[in-house]
Design a protein around this motif. Structure first.
Motif, PDB file in Angstrom:
ATOM      1  N   ASP A  25       0.859  -1.179   0.000  1.00 12.98           N
ATOM      2  CA  ASP A  25       0.000   0.000   0.000  1.00 12.98           C
ATOM      3  C   ASP A  25       0.895   1.229   0.000  1.00 12.98           C
ATOM      4  O   ASP A  25       1.995   1.212   0.568  1.00 12.98           O
ATOM      5  CB  ASP A  25      -0.887   0.030   1.245  1.00 12.98           C
ATOM      6  CG  ASP A  25      -1.952  -1.046   1.253  1.00 12.98           C
ATOM      7  OD1 ASP A  25      -1.948  -1.908   0.346  1.00 12.98           O
ATOM      8  OD2 ASP A  25      -2.793  -1.022   2.163  1.00 12.98           O
ATOM      9  N   SER A  26       0.426   2.296  -0.629  1.00 14.18           N
ATOM     10  CA  SER A  26       1.275   3.467  -0.757  1.00 14.18           C
ATOM     11  C   SER A  26       0.434   4.708  -0.994  1.00 14.18           C
ATOM     12  O   SER A  26      -0.771   4.633  -1.176  1.00 14.18           O
ATOM     13  CB  SER A  26       2.255   3.251  -1.916  1.00 14.18           C
ATOM     14  OG  SER A  26       3.299   4.182  -1.877  1.00 14.18           O
ATOM     15  N   TYR A  27       1.093   5.853  -1.026  1.00 16.37           N
ATOM     16  CA  TYR A  27       0.442   7.134  -1.290  1.00 16.37           C
ATOM     17  C   TYR A  27       1.152   7.803  -2.463  1.00 16.37           C
ATOM     18  O   TYR A  27       2.233   7.384  -2.881  1.00 16.37           O
ATOM     19  CB  TYR A  27       0.437   8.014  -0.032  1.00 16.37           C
ATOM     20  CG  TYR A  27       1.784   8.230   0.600  1.00 16.37           C
ATOM     21  CD1 TYR A  27       2.536   9.368   0.312  1.00 16.37           C
ATOM     22  CD2 TYR A  27       2.307   7.293   1.489  1.00 16.37           C
ATOM     23  CE1 TYR A  27       3.773   9.563   0.895  1.00 16.37           C
ATOM     24  CE2 TYR A  27       3.551   7.487   2.076  1.00 16.37           C
ATOM     25  CZ  TYR A  27       4.274   8.626   1.775  1.00 16.37           C
ATOM     26  OH  TYR A  27       5.509   8.819   2.340  1.00 16.37           O
ATOM     27  N   GLU A  82       4.935   8.904  -2.456  1.00 12.48           N
ATOM     28  CA  GLU A  82       5.830   7.753  -2.346  1.00 12.48           C
ATOM     29  C   GLU A  82       5.914   6.983  -3.670  1.00 12.48           C
ATOM     30  O   GLU A  82       6.990   6.533  -4.069  1.00 12.48           O
ATOM     31  CB  GLU A  82       5.348   6.833  -1.229  1.00 12.48           C
ATOM     32  CG  GLU A  82       6.283   5.662  -0.968  1.00 12.48           C
ATOM     33  CD  GLU A  82       5.818   4.797   0.192  1.00 12.48           C
ATOM     34  OE1 GLU A  82       6.638   4.567   1.093  1.00 12.48           O
ATOM     35  OE2 GLU A  82       4.652   4.352   0.191  1.00 12.48           O
ATOM     36  N   SER A 106      -8.937   3.349  -1.630  1.00 12.33           N
ATOM     37  CA  SER A 106      -8.161   4.326  -0.874  1.00 12.33           C
ATOM     38  C   SER A 106      -8.655   4.378   0.559  1.00 12.33           C
ATOM     39  O   SER A 106      -9.796   4.018   0.859  1.00 12.33           O
ATOM     40  CB  SER A 106      -8.266   5.713  -1.518  1.00 12.33           C
ATOM     41  OG  SER A 106      -9.588   6.191  -1.470  1.00 12.33           O
ATOM     42  N   GLY A 159      -4.534   7.359   6.127  1.00  8.26           N
ATOM     43  CA  GLY A 159      -3.547   6.855   7.070  1.00  8.26           C
ATOM     44  C   GLY A 159      -3.774   7.465   8.439  1.00  8.26           C
ATOM     45  O   GLY A 159      -4.550   8.408   8.591  1.00  8.26           O
ATOM     46  N   ARG A 185      -2.244  11.244   5.189  1.00 13.15           N
ATOM     47  CA  ARG A 185      -2.040  10.804   3.807  1.00 13.15           C
ATOM     48  C   ARG A 185      -3.163   9.883   3.381  1.00 13.15           C
ATOM     49  O   ARG A 185      -3.639   9.071   4.163  1.00 13.15           O
ATOM     50  CB  ARG A 185      -0.712  10.061   3.680  1.00 13.15           C
ATOM     51  CG  ARG A 185       0.478  10.907   3.924  1.00 13.15           C
ATOM     52  CD  ARG A 185       1.737  10.077   3.738  1.00 13.15           C
ATOM     53  NE  ARG A 185       2.896  10.901   3.968  1.00 13.15           N
ATOM     54  CZ  ARG A 185       3.887  10.581   4.779  1.00 13.15           C
ATOM     55  NH1 ARG A 185       3.873   9.440   5.431  1.00 13.15           N
ATOM     56  NH2 ARG A 185       4.907  11.387   4.931  1.00 13.15           N
ATOM     57  N   ARG A 186      -3.510   9.991   2.113  1.00 16.07           N
ATOM     58  CA  ARG A 186      -4.469   9.060   1.532  1.00 16.07           C
ATOM     59  C   ARG A 186      -3.659   7.927   0.920  1.00 16.07           C
ATOM     60  O   ARG A 186      -2.841   8.132   0.028  1.00 16.07           O
ATOM     61  CB  ARG A 186      -5.333   9.740   0.486  1.00 16.07           C
ATOM     62  CG  ARG A 186      -6.267   8.758  -0.196  1.00 16.07           C
ATOM     63  CD  ARG A 186      -7.282   9.445  -1.064  1.00 16.07           C
ATOM     64  NE  ARG A 186      -8.563   9.043  -0.518  1.00 16.07           N
ATOM     65  CZ  ARG A 186      -9.613   9.789  -0.397  1.00 16.07           C
ATOM     66  NH1 ARG A 186      -9.564  11.037  -0.758  1.00 16.07           N
ATOM     67  NH2 ARG A 186     -10.717   9.313   0.091  1.00 16.07           N
ATOM     68  N   TYR A 187      -3.870   6.727   1.423  1.00 15.38           N
ATOM     69  CA  TYR A 187      -3.170   5.543   0.933  1.00 15.38           C
ATOM     70  C   TYR A 187      -4.042   4.810  -0.075  1.00 15.38           C
ATOM     71  O   TYR A 187      -5.266   4.904  -0.040  1.00 15.38           O
ATOM     72  CB  TYR A 187      -2.850   4.594   2.104  1.00 15.38           C
ATOM     73  CG  TYR A 187      -1.682   5.052   2.932  1.00 15.38           C
ATOM     74  CD1 TYR A 187      -0.417   4.525   2.725  1.00 15.38           C
ATOM     75  CD2 TYR A 187      -1.839   6.023   3.914  1.00 15.38           C
ATOM     76  CE1 TYR A 187       0.662   4.950   3.485  1.00 15.38           C
ATOM     77  CE2 TYR A 187      -0.770   6.453   4.672  1.00 15.38           C
ATOM     78  CZ  TYR A 187       0.476   5.912   4.448  1.00 15.38           C
ATOM     79  OH  TYR A 187       1.541   6.334   5.193  1.00 15.38           O
ATOM     80  N   TYR A 188      -3.374   4.072  -0.928  1.00 19.05           N
ATOM     81  CA  TYR A 188      -4.057   3.276  -1.942  1.00 19.05           C
ATOM     82  C   TYR A 188      -3.588   1.834  -1.815  1.00 19.05           C
ATOM     83  O   TYR A 188      -2.422   1.576  -1.523  1.00 19.05           O
ATOM     84  CB  TYR A 188      -3.743   3.814  -3.337  1.00 19.05           C
ATOM     85  CG  TYR A 188      -4.244   5.223  -3.523  1.00 19.05           C
ATOM     86  CD1 TYR A 188      -5.536   5.466  -3.976  1.00 19.05           C
ATOM     87  CD2 TYR A 188      -3.445   6.318  -3.196  1.00 19.05           C
ATOM     88  CE1 TYR A 188      -6.005   6.766  -4.121  1.00 19.05           C
ATOM     89  CE2 TYR A 188      -3.914   7.609  -3.331  1.00 19.05           C
ATOM     90  CZ  TYR A 188      -5.192   7.825  -3.797  1.00 19.05           C
ATOM     91  OH  TYR A 188      -5.665   9.101  -3.917  1.00 19.05           O
ATOM     92  N   SER A 189      -4.523   0.917  -2.052  1.00 18.73           N
ATOM     93  CA  SER A 189      -4.173  -0.504  -2.055  1.00 18.73           C
ATOM     94  C   SER A 189      -4.822  -1.149  -3.275  1.00 18.73           C
ATOM     95  O   SER A 189      -5.867  -0.698  -3.760  1.00 18.73           O
ATOM     96  CB  SER A 189      -4.634  -1.189  -0.770  1.00 18.73           C
ATOM     97  OG  SER A 189      -6.040  -1.139  -0.661  1.00 18.73           O
TER      98      SER A 189
END
Length: 110
Positions: free
Chosen positions: A24-26, A29, A64, A67, A75-79
């Motif tokens: 998972d990331s934003y 990153e 999304s 975090g 932060r808005r993370y995405y997976s």
């Protein structure tokens, strides 16, 4: 070697899915990772990146979530979703086939 943005542009979503298949990331990153992997020869424009996130989320390929950072901005993370993993595998297979065809076309059919 110069990286042509036109060649990469059509694969933005696959690049994002590939990154999210690892973890998972934003947005920042992911873009930082792209720059590192290409030795600073390529990066996505912020608008391109976030437009791709919206398209991928609308298609159900990613999701999304916010975090829970205790310092700094949230932060808005995405997976990646299971459907996203399927799309990634198909896109990789399509890319492999395209590379073979392009090699034949520009190398005289060899």
């Amino acid at each position: 070697m110069s990286i042509t943005s036109d060649i990469i542009r059509g694969h933005t979503e696959t690049i994002i899915l590939s990154h999210l298949a690892e973890k998972d990331s934003y947005g920042y990153e992911i873009n930082k990772s792209i720059k590192q992997k290409t030795n600073n020869k390529y990066e996505l424009k912020e608008a391109t990146l976030y437009s791709a996130f919206k398209r991928l989320e609308k298609l159900g390929l990613i999701r999304s979530y916010w975090g829970d950072e205790t310092t700094g901005a949230r932060r808005r993370y995405y997976s990646i979703t299971p459907l996203g993993l399927e799309a990634l595998q198909k896109n990789k297979a399509d890319w492999d086939e395209s590379k073979v065809l392009i090699d034949k076309l520009i190398n005289g059919g060899k």
